[in-house]
Enzyme design. Structure first.
Site, mmCIF file in Angstrom:
data_model
loop_
_atom_site.group_PDB
_atom_site.id
_atom_site.type_symbol
_atom_site.label_atom_id
_atom_site.label_comp_id
_atom_site.label_asym_id
_atom_site.label_seq_id
_atom_site.Cartn_x
_atom_site.Cartn_y
_atom_site.Cartn_z
ATOM 1 N N ASP A 28 8.436 -2.198 -1.296
ATOM 2 C CA ASP A 28 8.130 -2.383 0.910
ATOM 3 C C ASP A 28 9.849 -3.048 1.519
ATOM 4 O O ASP A 28 10.211 -2.920 2.712
ATOM 5 C CB ASP A 28 7.209 -2.577 1.012
ATOM 6 C CG ASP A 28 6.534 -2.914 2.654
ATOM 7 O OD1 ASP A 28 6.697 -1.729 3.185
ATOM 8 O OD2 ASP A 28 5.784 -3.780 2.991
ATOM 9 N N ARG A 73 10.281 8.695 16.210
ATOM 10 C CA ARG A 73 10.714 7.627 16.186
ATOM 11 C C ARG A 73 9.812 6.990 14.395
ATOM 12 O O ARG A 73 9.534 6.318 13.776
ATOM 13 C CB ARG A 73 8.802 6.080 16.993
ATOM 14 C CG ARG A 73 7.747 7.290 17.023
ATOM 15 C CD ARG A 73 7.326 6.384 17.713
ATOM 16 N NE ARG A 73 5.250 6.592 17.545
ATOM 17 C CZ ARG A 73 4.746 6.215 17.309
ATOM 18 N NH1 ARG A 73 4.733 4.608 17.679
ATOM 19 N NH2 ARG A 73 3.532 6.725 17.920
#
Ligand SMILES: CCCCCCCCCC(=O)SCCNC(=O)CCNC(=O)[C@H](O)C(C)(C)COP(=O)(O)OP(=O)(O)OC[C@H]1O[C@@H](n2cnc3c(N)ncnc32)[C@H](O)[C@@H]1OP(=O)(O)O
Length: 116
Positions: A28, A73
């Protein structure tokens, strides 16, 4: 983007093996750094990790991440980790959402501008 990473005793799960949550954290963070380099302030909306083989402590791994595609986005990113023999031990895919800097202000800290 490429990075070299070595897990250590701070990340232990089973003896000698990195905890899956620690591996997910590193992936991550790798994605977060990738998007920092690209200059897009974005946060994780969805993260999937495939654990192919135990990730060993004290062992160098090559981590590679890239943007697969963008839809407005939404940034779809992928990564993989390989051992020194080139065998894939872990893979990840994630959806990051581009957000305004006000998103980070919600945590009460300083939100420094993200630059490539
Ligand atoms: C300045 C310093 C910067 C440093 C950044 C470092 C980042 C490092 C990485 C992280 O640790 S980030 C921290 C963990 N993540 C979060 O805290 C994010 C928490 N979630 C949110 O704040 C909001 O969900 C978010 C702002 C990301 C988006 O909220 P929204 O209400 O705008 O959108 P929504 O959650 O409804 O979903 C957005 C889109 O994704 C789509 N979606 C969700 N899961 C999906 C999935 N699995 N596959 C495909 N699409 C998916 C969803 O359908 C939707 O599509 P549409 O916009 O077209 O309607």
């Amino acid at each position: 983007m490429r990075a070299r990473h070595v897990f250590d005793e701070r990340h232990v799960g089973a003896p000698g093996i990195a905890h899956g949550g620690a591996v997910a954290t590193v992936l991550d963070d790798l994605f977060g750094f990738l998007l920092y380099l690209i200059g897009e302030p974005a946060v994780t909306r969805h993260l999937e990790v495939g654990y192919r083989s135990p990730v060993l402590l004290g062992t160098p791994y090559l981590l590679e991440a890239g943007v697969q595609r963008r839809e407005g986005r939404k940034l779809f990113v992928r990564a993989q980790g390989t051992d020194e023999g080139g065998a894939a031990v872990v893979e990840a895919s994630a959806l990051f959402l581009v957000v305004g800097l006000e998103h980070f202000a919600r945590g009460g800290g300083d939100a420094a501008p993200v630059a490539p």
